[in-house]
Design a protein around this motif. Structure first.
Motif, PDB file in Angstrom:
ATOM      1  N   ILE A 305       0.694  -0.893  -0.074  1.00 41.95           N
ATOM      2  CA  ILE A 305       0.146  -0.091  -0.107  1.00 41.95           C
ATOM      3  C   ILE A 305       0.910   1.320  -0.020  1.00 41.95           C
ATOM      4  CG2 ILE A 305      -1.673   1.158   1.320  1.00 41.95           C
ATOM      5  CD1 ILE A 305      -2.785  -0.967   0.081  1.00 41.95           C
ATOM      6  N   ALA A 306       2.006   1.195   0.880  1.00 45.25           N
ATOM      7  CA  ALA A 306       2.682   2.439   0.902  1.00 45.25           C
ATOM      8  C   ALA A 306       3.305   2.653  -0.539  1.00 45.25           C
ATOM      9  CB  ALA A 306       4.052   2.280   2.240  1.00 45.25           C
ATOM     10  N   ARG A 307       3.957   1.663  -1.120  1.00 40.99           N
ATOM     11  CA  ARG A 307       4.495   1.844  -2.487  1.00 40.99           C
ATOM     12  C   ARG A 307       3.388   2.463  -3.535  1.00 40.99           C
ATOM     13  NH1 ARG A 307       5.998   0.439  -7.434  1.00 40.99           N
ATOM     14  NH2 ARG A 307       8.335   0.858  -7.961  1.00 40.99           N
ATOM     15  N   ASN A 328       5.856   2.211   7.431  1.00 30.68           N
ATOM     16  CA  ASN A 328       5.806   2.211   9.156  1.00 30.68           C
ATOM     17  C   ASN A 328       4.752   3.155   9.785  1.00 30.68           C
ATOM     18  OD1 ASN A 328       8.373   0.514   9.295  1.00 30.68           O
ATOM     19  ND2 ASN A 328       9.604   2.172   9.436  1.00 30.68           N
ATOM     20  N   ALA A 329       4.557   4.173   9.124  1.00 29.59           N
ATOM     21  CA  ALA A 329       3.305   4.983   9.780  1.00 29.59           C
ATOM     22  C   ALA A 329       2.081   4.209   9.633  1.00 29.59           C
ATOM     23  CB  ALA A 329       3.351   6.337   8.848  1.00 29.59           C
ATOM     24  N   SER A 333       0.166   2.917  13.053  1.00 31.05           N
ATOM     25  CA  SER A 333      -1.174   3.889  13.296  1.00 31.05           C
ATOM     26  C   SER A 333      -2.301   2.930  13.210  1.00 31.05           C
ATOM     27  CB  SER A 333      -1.352   5.119  12.125  1.00 31.05           C
ATOM     28  OG  SER A 333      -1.468   4.566  10.978  1.00 31.05           O
ATOM     29  N   GLY A 334      -2.400   1.514  13.079  1.00 30.25           N
ATOM     30  CA  GLY A 334      -3.298   0.863  12.681  1.00 30.25           C
ATOM     31  C   GLY A 334      -4.043   0.922  11.495  1.00 30.25           C
ATOM     32  N   LEU A 341      -0.724   9.220   4.991  1.00 32.02           N
ATOM     33  CA  LEU A 341      -0.570  10.348   4.029  1.00 32.02           C
ATOM     34  C   LEU A 341       0.097  11.402   4.549  1.00 32.02           C
ATOM     35  CD1 LEU A 341      -4.254  10.533   2.718  1.00 32.02           C
ATOM     36  CD2 LEU A 341      -2.331   9.569   1.451  1.00 32.02           C
ATOM     37  N   LEU A 342       0.174  11.700   5.918  1.00 30.36           N
ATOM     38  CA  LEU A 342       0.881  12.730   6.320  1.00 30.36           C
ATOM     39  C   LEU A 342       2.387  12.226   6.432  1.00 30.36           C
ATOM     40  CD1 LEU A 342      -1.363  13.776   9.581  1.00 30.36           C
ATOM     41  CD2 LEU A 342      -0.772  15.308   7.495  1.00 30.36           C
TER      42      LEU A 342
END
Length: 521
Positions: A305-307, A328-329, A333-334, A341-342
């Motif tokens: 998802i991050a990529r 990691n965020a 953050s669950g 996004l931040l």
């Protein structure tokens, strides 16, 4: 890229041409008014601050407008605006609310859409066209721009195409599910989307049974929606995934009916990539939600998802450092989408990725309409802007939710960088800037009202028009392109008489829109 030559005659000896009829209609109260006096000379804030703000707004909205810049300024800057947008329900959206009232299909259930289609009152294909139109209208005009961007992203990630005539009955409700969860957690979004009837029909889970589990959704859940194609799952994992998902049924004859059928659920121990359950109950919904929660929180899902987010909003080849920080965020953050996004926008790689993303044709279409200040109105006939625009953006490609494969539209720029696509974009810019078509039931501002007080140097004209259309001055390269096209030096003092022709202002607008300043986000 080279400027598009629109000249029907020698620019240095212009002759007046008849302007097309410009239809001016009442603008919604909260929309940007059409300028009626010469635009003031631009007085931008310090370059670094303005550039970083424009960069954030270009990435997370459907195009820069004066209204958008004013709202960002009022919020205390682009990042403060972004933070407020993370809670869309707190953002007043009167124009978006007005647009919602234009489309009756939004109030109809899947059962009602099915009945209306079966009795020839309204074909479901027509509803899907209206779903696209409504979506585009919201992208054009909604004050909740970040939500619209994320609805686009997640709809593409969890793709259910509008071209699937059977899934179409539930596709409007599916859109509501995506919207409700687009800025929540990925865990809840995944749980709601995967078991939705539209997803089930599209990937054949509606006919999957304990005696004959259909592996389509079970496989795509792993390959596309969560851990990714390199996630390390096995064929045994796919089979167990399919068994977990059995029981969710949708019938389309003799009426639309979606329900959970305990007699179709495959019981017995299941194990998928570390998830395991005895799965003894005939009602497998609790196991399904637990399984989806596990996948949503899986470390490989976090990276996948991050990529994908970074490719969409940062650059086509995000660094491992960026992907790791975002993943990691996401995990800590669950699976919070706002926190993810931040972390992405606060990473140094985001701020250094200015104009690293090419707009796809749909993004270009919407940003062009926004840049030109066109305001759409409630459609009254088939030729109304809101209705006719559908055929325009469908012809360009990348119409909302029209990608037929389950993987969604590609996010990489290379997929949209062909010569044919560029020529189509250039033609679009001229068609829209000249107000050729569509033009009924819309406010089409006269571009001459975007000019500064005249006489003024050509460079001053370009700076003023560029700031109005794109939110920034065009710079030396684009300015030189316009000057070459017109055959006027940038230092030339241009009079009202010289610019009181149809083609020069169109040439200026089109060259700005044809440039990387507009084509890249």
């Amino acid at each position: 890229m080279d400027a598009l030559d629109l000249a029907p005659h020698d620019w240095r000896h212009p002759r007046p041409l008849r302007r097309p009829r410009v239809i001016l209609r009442k603008t919604p109260a909260s929309a940007s008014p059409t300028p009626t006096s010469p635009a003031p000379s631009p007085t931008p804030p310090p370059a670094a601050t303005r550039e970083s703000s424009l960069h954030l707004l270009r990435r997370f909205t459907h195009g820069i407008t004066p209204d958008l810049l004013a709202h960002a300024t009022a919020a205390g800057g682009a990042r403060s605006w972004f933070t407020a947008q993370l809670a869309p329900s707190t953002v007043p959206d009167p124009v978006g609310d007005e647009i919602d009232g234009w489309f009756a299909f939004l109030q109809r259930t899947p059962e009602e859409l099915y009945t209306r289609s079966r009795n020839d009152t309204e074909g479901v294909w027509a509803v899907m066209w209206d779903l696209a139109r409504w979506t585009v209208c919201r992208r054009l005009s909604s004050a909740r721009q970040l939500q619209e961007m994320m609805v686009d992203f997640w709809s593409n990630h969890l793709n259910v195409p509008v071209g699937n005539d059977d899934a179409a009955y539930a596709r409007v409700d599916y859109d509501k599910v995506i919207r409700a969860n687009a800025l929540g957690t990925f865990e809840h979004l995944l749980q709601a989307a995967v078991v939705h009837p539209a997803m089930g029909i599209n990937l054949n889970n509606n006919v999957s049974t304990k005696k004959a589990p259909n592996e389509n959704l079970g496989r795509e859940l792993l390959e596309l929606h969560t851990v990714g194609v390199d996630g390390g799952y096995t064929e045994a994992d796919v089979k167990a995934s399919a068994r977990i998902l059995t029981g969710y049924r949708v019938d389309l004859w003799p009426a639309y009916k979606a329900w959970y059928d305990t007699s179709r659920h495959a019981t017995g121990t299941v194990s998928v990539m570390g998830f395991s359950s005895p799965n003894t109950s005939a009602d497998g919904r609790a196991v399904t939600l637990s399984y989806l929660s596990y996948l949503a929180k899986h470390p490989k899902t976090a990276r996948h998802i991050a990529r994908k987010l970074c490719v969409k909003f940062v650059n086509d080849a995000p660094s491992d450092s960026l992907v790791t920080a975002v993943a990691n965020a996401y995990t800590s953050s669950g699976t919070s989408i706002p926190a993810t996004l931040l972390a992405m926008i606060d990473h140094p790689e985001f701020s250094s990725s200015v104009r690293a993303k090419l707009r796809n044709p749909m993004e270009d279409w919407i940003a062009t309409v926004r840049a030109l200040g066109i305001v759409v109105e409630r459609p009254t006939t088939s030729s109304s802007f809101v209705n006719a625009m559908h055929w325009q953006y469908v012809g360009l490609g990348a119409a909302p939710y029209a990608w037929s494969a389950p993987n969604g539209y590609p996010n990489e720029g290379a997929a949209w960088a062909s010569a044919g696509r560029m020529l189509n974009s250039f033609n679009l810019h001229r068609t829209m800037a000249a107000h050729y078509w569509p033009k009924d039931d819309a406010t089409l501002p006269d571009l001459h009202t975007y000019l500064p007080a005249l006489p003024a140097t050509l460079q001053q004209v370009l700076d003023t028009v560029g700031t109005r259309l794109l939110g920034e001055t065009p710079g030396s390269v684009v300015s030189a392109s316009v000057a070459a096209l017109l055959g006027w030096p940038l230092s030339k003092r241009v009079t009202a008489r010289e610019l009181n022709y149809y083609w020069p202002i169109i040439a200026i607008a089109c060259t700005l829109l044809d440039s990387p300043l507009h084509l890249y986000r």
